[in-house]
Design a protein around this motif. Structure first.
Motif, short mmCIF file in Angstrom:
data_model
loop_
_atom_site.label_atom_id
_atom_site.label_comp_id
_atom_site.label_asym_id
_atom_site.label_seq_id
_atom_site.Cartn_x
_atom_site.Cartn_y
_atom_site.Cartn_z
N LEU A 156 17.24 55.26 -23.29
CA LEU A 156 17.54 56.45 -22.48
C LEU A 156 18.00 57.55 -23.41
CD1 LEU A 156 17.97 57.86 -19.76
CD2 LEU A 156 20.28 56.87 -19.74
N ARG A 157 17.33 58.70 -23.33
CA ARG A 157 17.71 59.85 -24.14
C ARG A 157 17.99 61.02 -23.22
NH1 ARG A 157 12.88 60.42 -28.44
NH2 ARG A 157 11.94 61.23 -26.56
N THR A 158 18.87 61.89 -23.62
CA THR A 158 19.08 63.12 -22.86
C THR A 158 18.13 64.18 -23.40
OG1 THR A 158 20.85 63.82 -24.34
CG2 THR A 158 21.50 62.60 -22.37
N SER A 159 17.81 65.13 -22.55
CA SER A 159 16.91 66.19 -22.96
C SER A 159 17.34 67.48 -22.27
CB SER A 159 15.47 65.82 -22.58
OG SER A 159 14.56 66.60 -23.31
N SER A 160 16.57 68.52 -22.48
CA SER A 160 16.94 69.84 -21.99
C SER A 160 16.10 70.26 -20.78
CB SER A 160 16.72 70.87 -23.09
OG SER A 160 15.33 70.97 -23.38
N ALA A 161 16.56 71.28 -20.10
CA ALA A 161 15.82 71.86 -18.98
C ALA A 161 14.49 72.42 -19.48
CB ALA A 161 16.65 72.94 -18.31
N GLU A 162 14.47 72.92 -20.71
CA GLU A 162 13.24 73.47 -21.27
C GLU A 162 12.19 72.37 -21.44
OE1 GLU A 162 16.29 74.09 -22.65
OE2 GLU A 162 16.50 76.17 -22.00
N ARG A 163 12.61 71.20 -21.88
CA ARG A 163 11.68 70.06 -22.02
C ARG A 163 11.10 69.70 -20.67
NH1 ARG A 163 8.36 66.49 -24.22
NH2 ARG A 163 8.85 64.30 -23.92
N TYR A 164 11.94 69.65 -19.65
CA TYR A 164 11.49 69.34 -18.29
C TYR A 164 10.46 70.38 -17.84
CZ TYR A 164 11.59 68.70 -13.25
OH TYR A 164 11.23 68.51 -11.94
N ALA A 165 10.73 71.64 -18.08
CA ALA A 165 9.82 72.71 -17.67
C ALA A 165 8.47 72.57 -18.36
CB ALA A 165 10.43 74.07 -17.97
N VAL A 166 8.46 72.24 -19.63
CA VAL A 166 7.21 72.07 -20.38
C VAL A 166 6.41 70.92 -19.79
CG1 VAL A 166 6.25 71.34 -22.60
CG2 VAL A 166 8.00 73.11 -22.52
N MET A 211 6.50 69.72 -16.78
CA MET A 211 6.02 70.05 -15.44
C MET A 211 4.84 71.02 -15.48
SD MET A 211 7.65 68.16 -13.40
CE MET A 211 7.61 66.96 -14.71
N LEU A 212 4.75 71.83 -16.52
CA LEU A 212 3.61 72.73 -16.67
C LEU A 212 2.34 71.98 -17.06
CD1 LEU A 212 5.21 75.76 -18.51
CD2 LEU A 212 4.40 75.69 -16.14
N GLU A 213 2.51 70.88 -17.78
CA GLU A 213 1.35 70.13 -18.27
C GLU A 213 0.60 69.42 -17.16
OE1 GLU A 213 2.75 67.46 -21.25
OE2 GLU A 213 3.16 69.06 -22.67
N GLU A 214 1.29 69.01 -16.11
CA GLU A 214 0.68 68.15 -15.09
C GLU A 214 1.33 68.48 -13.75
OE1 GLU A 214 -1.88 64.97 -14.37
OE2 GLU A 214 -1.29 65.24 -16.45
N PRO A 215 0.52 68.68 -12.69
CA PRO A 215 1.15 68.92 -11.39
C PRO A 215 2.05 67.75 -11.02
CG PRO A 215 -1.21 69.30 -11.28
CD PRO A 215 -0.91 68.71 -12.64
N VAL A 216 3.19 68.03 -10.42
CA VAL A 216 4.17 67.00 -10.10
C VAL A 216 3.67 66.09 -9.00
CG1 VAL A 216 6.50 66.60 -9.25
CG2 VAL A 216 6.07 68.46 -10.83
N ILE A 217 2.96 66.65 -8.02
CA ILE A 217 2.55 65.82 -6.90
C ILE A 217 1.19 66.30 -6.40
CG2 ILE A 217 3.69 67.19 -5.12
CD1 ILE A 217 4.57 64.47 -3.88
N ASP A 218 0.35 65.39 -6.03
CA ASP A 218 -0.97 65.72 -5.48
C ASP A 218 -0.86 65.85 -3.97
OD1 ASP A 218 -2.10 63.44 -7.82
OD2 ASP A 218 -2.62 65.55 -7.90
N SER A 219 -1.83 66.50 -3.36
CA SER A 219 -1.79 66.66 -1.91
C SER A 219 -1.83 65.33 -1.19
CB SER A 219 -2.92 67.57 -1.44
OG SER A 219 -4.17 67.04 -1.81
N ALA A 220 -2.53 64.34 -1.75
CA ALA A 220 -2.57 63.02 -1.12
C ALA A 220 -1.19 62.38 -1.11
CB ALA A 220 -3.55 62.11 -1.85
N LEU A 221 -0.43 62.58 -2.16
CA LEU A 221 0.91 62.03 -2.21
C LEU A 221 1.84 62.79 -1.28
CD1 LEU A 221 1.23 61.40 -6.04
CD2 LEU A 221 0.56 59.81 -4.25
#
Length: 93
Positions: free
Chosen positions: A55-65, A67-77
């Motif tokens: 388990l590592r801690t990370s930053s809000a910026e890492r999370y944002a990057v 989330m930009l790479e891949e949609p979080v959820i598909d319409s089917a989900l």
């Protein structure tokens, strides 16, 4: 509280792996795989990381990057979530 992994089809013909806890609450969502065979390999990788990963801690910026790479959820989900919303409301309480 054992959970399970679910393989779900995405609207564009790919698939994702859901990590669901024993109360049927979504705990994690994989990247999109283009085939079932790829997703099965992904399950092996998920099990390895979950079993041995640190388990590592990370930053809000890492999370944002991420989330930009891949949609979080598909319409089917999202549709599945709407059907099970009463179960999800109780998650974590």
């Amino acid at each position: 509280m054992a959970g399970h992994l679910e393989l779900v089809e995405t609207p564009d013909g790919g698939c994702r792996i859901l990590m669901v806890d024993g109360e049927d609450c979504l705990m994690g969502l994989s990247k999109r795989y283009s085939s079932v065979d790829e997703a099965v390999e992904g399950v092996a990788a998920i099990r390895e990381v979950a079993g041995t990963g640190l388990l590592r801690t990370s930053s809000a910026e890492r999370y944002a990057v991420l989330m930009l790479e891949e949609p979080v959820i598909d319409s089917a989900l999202a549709e599945q979530c709407a059907r099970t919303q009463s179960k999800v409301v109780n998650c974590g309480s």
